[in-house]
Design a protein around this motif. Structure first.
Motif, PDB file in Angstrom:
ATOM      1  N   ALA A 132      18.002  26.372 -27.600  1.00  0.00           N
ATOM      2  CA  ALA A 132      18.017  26.433 -26.142  1.00  0.00           C
ATOM      3  C   ALA A 132      17.600  25.097 -25.548  1.00  0.00           C
ATOM      4  O   ALA A 132      18.226  24.591 -24.606  1.00  0.00           O
ATOM      5  N   GLN A 188      14.703  28.915 -30.006  1.00  0.00           N
ATOM      6  CA  GLN A 188      14.070  28.067 -28.994  1.00  0.00           C
ATOM      7  C   GLN A 188      14.535  26.621 -29.065  1.00  0.00           C
ATOM      8  O   GLN A 188      14.791  25.998 -28.034  1.00  0.00           O
ATOM      9  N   TRP A 202      20.345  22.479 -26.047  1.00  0.00           N
ATOM     10  CA  TRP A 202      21.424  22.679 -25.075  1.00  0.00           C
ATOM     11  C   TRP A 202      21.046  22.059 -23.733  1.00  0.00           C
ATOM     12  O   TRP A 202      21.816  21.364 -23.090  1.00  0.00           O
TER      13      TRP A 202
END
Lengths: 293, 644
Positions: B103, B100, B106
């Motif tokens: 992500a 998580q 990113w």
């Protein structure tokens, strides 16, 4: 026109013990006749209470009197609010508080029969509470108000749209009036296994207060039965009184033809009946947009 | 603004100080007292001054530097989780955390998470103020209490390594993170603080480092990280599809009713999912039950002021965005069911803390259901349930902790006759219990409003859950109340080991429970109704009604006057104490009876637990499976409905 107002509430405050006591005596008389006995005088309950009042004040501990007074005060508060036309949910919450005081009274005695009755009484409260709350919800859905005064002023008697609630409430009245088959927490007769249940450790004047509280409570409960019938026409008043009397008779009949059941059956049947009569009736009201709300 | 910065950062500073201080030093004790007191006072001052100024505040539109700090902070959390995961070989936690955070990182590096012009990172409205008071005042009081409690805890649990400095530090970090969470509007920031609370609760639950504590702390960690994953999915979806990272604008889009609103349903549902995990709703309820292995202040903090309140806070914020859609359906079904099932499960428990834990889960279920309904009345009751619950439940946890310190047991059975043995603790316990389920106290008032809002939203299932759940609630609290009040004969008072500072805390919370039921109309009209008026853009309504408010206050007065009334009704008659009735075989001391051999036998009175119906082995598994099924089906429907 509505009768639910402060004068009526004051009338309740003064007269309810007399009405409640008289009907308690009548109850005993009718029961006796059903059993083929002559039975005591209809005023026997008053004689009993006055005798209790003259007795010596004996208690197991000093807390008992305080808690019994809490029971009496909040039962009276409940009834006064009801006959003054206040909010039905508020009234039922006050009744629960009163009930808790009654249970605490027995619990404080710390004695075997009282303690047994405490757990059973809490079980009974758990059994009837859903139906009590649902009844308030039902009135709200049908008449658009929780206020007793508004409910009694509806164009149509509430029972037309909520017969299931009515039956459900009669069902839980068996528990509330401590009638067989559901009188698992108090025994009215000395030979029962719970002795006097919640009252086992009460005597004398304090016991008299409990009796008077029950009279107040019973008058209030029949008031709720009457509320199912009342509407804004005058004829509904005598009809309501007749229905109350019929329910009164029915409860005595049930008491006399049924043997006491075990708590499991009491609890299960009450919840199942609440779902069948109360929840289904509510579902019908909501799905078909009957009623005001 | 500086005040908000102070409220968020100050607890972290105190935390560092606490971690550095010497064991058992006087300096540590007074730093803790001072730190907690400053938090309490600042929160009150902040709340009052913001209310008097009477406007919503928005701050910080440009925050590159802080964003970078937060990013670094997130990876520090990942490092911490990974460290513990590898140490205890619970690799799935590390995986969840890395996925998580990776992500979200990113996403941030792509630069799509810039706020649209006009929106801010920090936002203060009336709900923030309420949360601020709950976190600051209730949380601060719990920290004050923790000092004395932990001293006795360390004395009783010599097998547990004394890591009190660490413990107090984590408590303060928790408070700081909660402040950050409630002040933030940028979902990335909320997510960061959200993760801190997850990790903090993990550290606190695992405090004693026993095998049970470690297992339970990892259960709490993975469930909350799963919620964090849901949060991350929501952020990514909202950024990519709706190009917003602001919670407020997401809610506005969801209410909008156009095409974007349909898309917004996905992030709303995933945020709600995160809220469910954090507020320990079924099927995630087991982490909160496991949390009771920790020292009592932890439980009090998790249950009343922080953690679970973060979950319902998010749900209540999302409430308007869930009205009448599938996300709302999911939340109301799970919340209503949890309310009923958890209150049934509480009946079969005899461990005081476990009863409290199930009661928390149950009440949070009700708040969740209110949030799912999302109407004005429902949110009103949800907020009040949250306020009343925070005060009553913290009081109860701390009282049970104090009782345990004095008697050595927190079992409800062992509280028999508490009113004789520890009268003062018994009184505050009675106030706390009455506050949870009886009129005229707060929880019941809020429940009442909840019932009305359920009727108005025509949800029969919820009405039924509430009516039946209230009945079971009555049973388990009633039982406990009766146990405390039993006046056992010839029992001596025992020594109350509660410290003075602990009494200050217990006293103020008990006073809070009583004061709240008199002042709730004021809170309603000055704080809650303005919030609702902002959110729903309509005139606010008073649900309980003025007449009923007077009646409630009258009930409080009657309760307070009861000793006097009892004296009047009792008359001047002299009261004689008599033996209790034992079927004629009372040995004369109300404690022993004559058995069939003619010998004296001690009487033991026990409560009724009905484990054959409500036991965990009978109900818990089925409830978890059922609620998990409901949740999965509805989440799939929501995602499928948008994608297909």
């Amino acid at each position: 026109m509505t009768f639910f107002s402060w004068p009526l509430a004051i009338g309740y405050l003064i007269l309810a013990p007399f009405i409640g006591g008289f009907f308690d005596g009548l109850d005993r008389k009718i029961s006796a006749r059903m059993q083929g006995r002559t039975g005591p005088s209809v005023f026997q309950s008053f004689y009993d209470v006055s005798k209790l009042l003259q007795k010596e004040s004996k208690m197991v501990n000093h807390l008992q009197q305080f808690l019994v007074c809490g029971f009496l005060v909040f039962v009276v508060f409940t009834g006064v609010l009801f006959f003054a036309g206040a909010d039905l949910l508020m009234i039922f919450f006050a009744l629960t508080l009163a009930g808790i005081f009654y249970v605490l009274q027995a619990s404080s005695a710390n004695a075997p029969f009282s303690a047994l009755a405490v757990q059973r009484e809490l079980m009974q409260m758990m059994a009837y509470e859903p139906m009590v709350l649902l009844t308030a919800v039902g009135f709200y859905v049908v008449t658009g108000s929780f206020a007793v005064r508004e409910i009694s002023l509806a164009d149509r008697s509430a029972i037309c749209l909520m017969p299931g609630f009515f039956l459900g409430f009669i069902f839980i009245m068996i528990i509330k009036l401590r009638k067989s088959p559901f009188d698992v927490s108090t025994g009215h007769h000395a030979h029962q296994e719970v002795v006097q249940g919640l009252n086992s450790d009460l005597s004398g004047p304090v016991m008299a207060l409990v009796e008077v509280s029950h009279w107040y409570e019973n008058v209030f409960l029949y008031g709720v039965i009457g509320l199912f019938i009342l509407n804004n026409q005058l004829w509904s008043v005598p009809v309501a009184l007749v229905v109350c009397f019929l329910v009164f008779f029915l409860e005595i009949l049930i008491d006399n033809v049924c043997a006491r059941v075990k708590w499991q059956l009491m609890f299960r049947s009450t919840w199942i009946f609440t779902i069948i009569a109360g929840v289904i009736n509510l579902l019908v009201l909501i799905l078909f947009h009957l009623g005001v709300k | 603004m500086s005040m908000i910065g102070f409220l968020i950062l100050f607890p972290f500073v105190v935390a560092i100080l606490m971690a550095l201080m010497k064991k058992g030093s006087l300096l540590r004790r007074y730093t803790l007292y001072l730190g907690a007191a400053i938090i309490i006072v600042c929160d009150i001052v902040f709340a009052v001054s913001t209310l008097l100024n009477g406007q919503e505040l928005h701050f910080l539109e440009e925050t590159h530097a802080i964003d970078h700090v937060i990013l670094v902070g997130e990876w520090l959390l990942v490092a911490l989780v990974c460290f513990y995961s590898f140490k205890f070989r619970k690799y799935y936690c590390a995986l969840l955390s890395v996925v998580q955070t990776g992500a979200v990182t990113w996403l941030e590096l792509t630069g799509k998470t810039e706020l649209c012009p006009g929106s801010a990172h920090i936002m203060v409205d009336h709900l923030t103020i309420i949360m601020c008071l709950i976190v600051g005042v209730v949380g601060g009081l719990i920290v004050l209490y923790a000092m004395g409690y932990m001293r006795l805890y360390a004395k009783h649990h010599t097998d547990v390594p004394d890591r009190r400095s660490f413990f107090f530090a984590v408590l303060f970090v928790f408070l700081g993170a909660m402040h950050g969470l409630i002040f933030s509007d940028n979902m990335l920031w909320i997510y960061f603080f959200w993760e801190i609370t997850s990790v903090c609760s993990f550290l606190l639950i695992g405090y004693s480092q026993t095998e049970e504590a470690t297992n339970n702390s990892f259960r709490a960690l993975w469930m909350n990280l799963l919620g964090g994953l849901g949060f991350a999915v929501a952020i990514i979806y909202a950024t990519l599809q709706l190009s917003t990272v602001s919670l407020q604008s997401l809610i506005h889009i969801a209410i909008g009713g156009d095409e974007a609103a349909a898309l917004a349903l996905v992030p709303v549902a995933f945020l709600a999912f995160a809220g469910l995990t954090k507020s320990a709703q079924m099927p995630f309820s087991r982490w909160l039950l496991g949390a009771m292995v920790a020292p009592t202040p932890t439980s009090a903090l998790l249950h009343s002021a922080t953690m679970v309140k973060a979950g319902v806070y998010l749900l209540l914020r999302l409430g308007p965005a869930m009205t009448g859609n599938q996300a709302g359906l999911m939340i109301t079904l799970i919340g209503g069911f949890t309310f009923f099932a958890a209150s049934c499960l509480a009946i079969a428990q005899s461990d005081g803390k476990k009863v409290l834990a199930y009661s928390t889960i149950s009440n949070l279920g009700l708040i969740t259901a209110c949030a799912g309904i999302g109407t004005q009345e429902a949110i009103w009751s949800g907020i009040f349930l949250m306020i009343f619950h925070a005060v009553s439940k913290s009081l109860l946890f701390l009282t049970v902790g104090a009782i345990e310190n004095s008697t050595g047991s927190r079992n409800v059975e062992d509280m028999h006759g508490l009113i004789v043995r520890l009268p003062n603790l018994a009184y505050v316990c009675i106030v706390g219990i009455m506050g949870m389920f009886l009129a005229p106290f707060g929880m019941l008032v809020a429940k009442w409003a909840a019932l009305i809002s359920f009727v108005d939203s025509r949800n029969v299932l919820l009405m039924a859950f509430l009516c039946f759940g209230s009945a079971t609630t009555l049973f388990y609290w009633g039982k406990w109340l009766c146990t405390i009040i039993a006046v056992s004969n010839q029992t001596k008072k025992i020594k109350d080991k509660t410290k003075k500072m602990q009494w200050v805390v217990l006293g103020s919370l008990a006073a809070g429970v009583i004061l709240l039921c008199i002042t709730f109309p004021l809170i309603s009209s000055y704080v809650v109704e303005p919030y609702l008026a902002d959110v729903f853009e309509t005139g606010a309504t008073n649900i309980i009604g003025l007449g009923n408010t007077y009646l409630l206050i009258m009930m409080v007065c009657l309760l307070l006057l009861l000793p006097l009334i009892s004296r009047i009704l009792g008359g001047k008659r002299e009261v004689k104490l008599d033996l209790s009735y034992m079927g004629g075989i009372n040995e004369g001391d109300n404690r022993t009876f004559t058995d069939s051999f003619g010998e004296a036998k001690e009487m033991y009175l026990s409560n009724w637990y009905i484990t054959e119906w409500f036991g965990e082995d009978k109900m818990l598994g089925k409830s978890l499976i059922l609620s998990a099924a409901v949740m999965v089906v509805l989440l799939v429907m929501i995602v499928g409905g948008v994608i297909l």
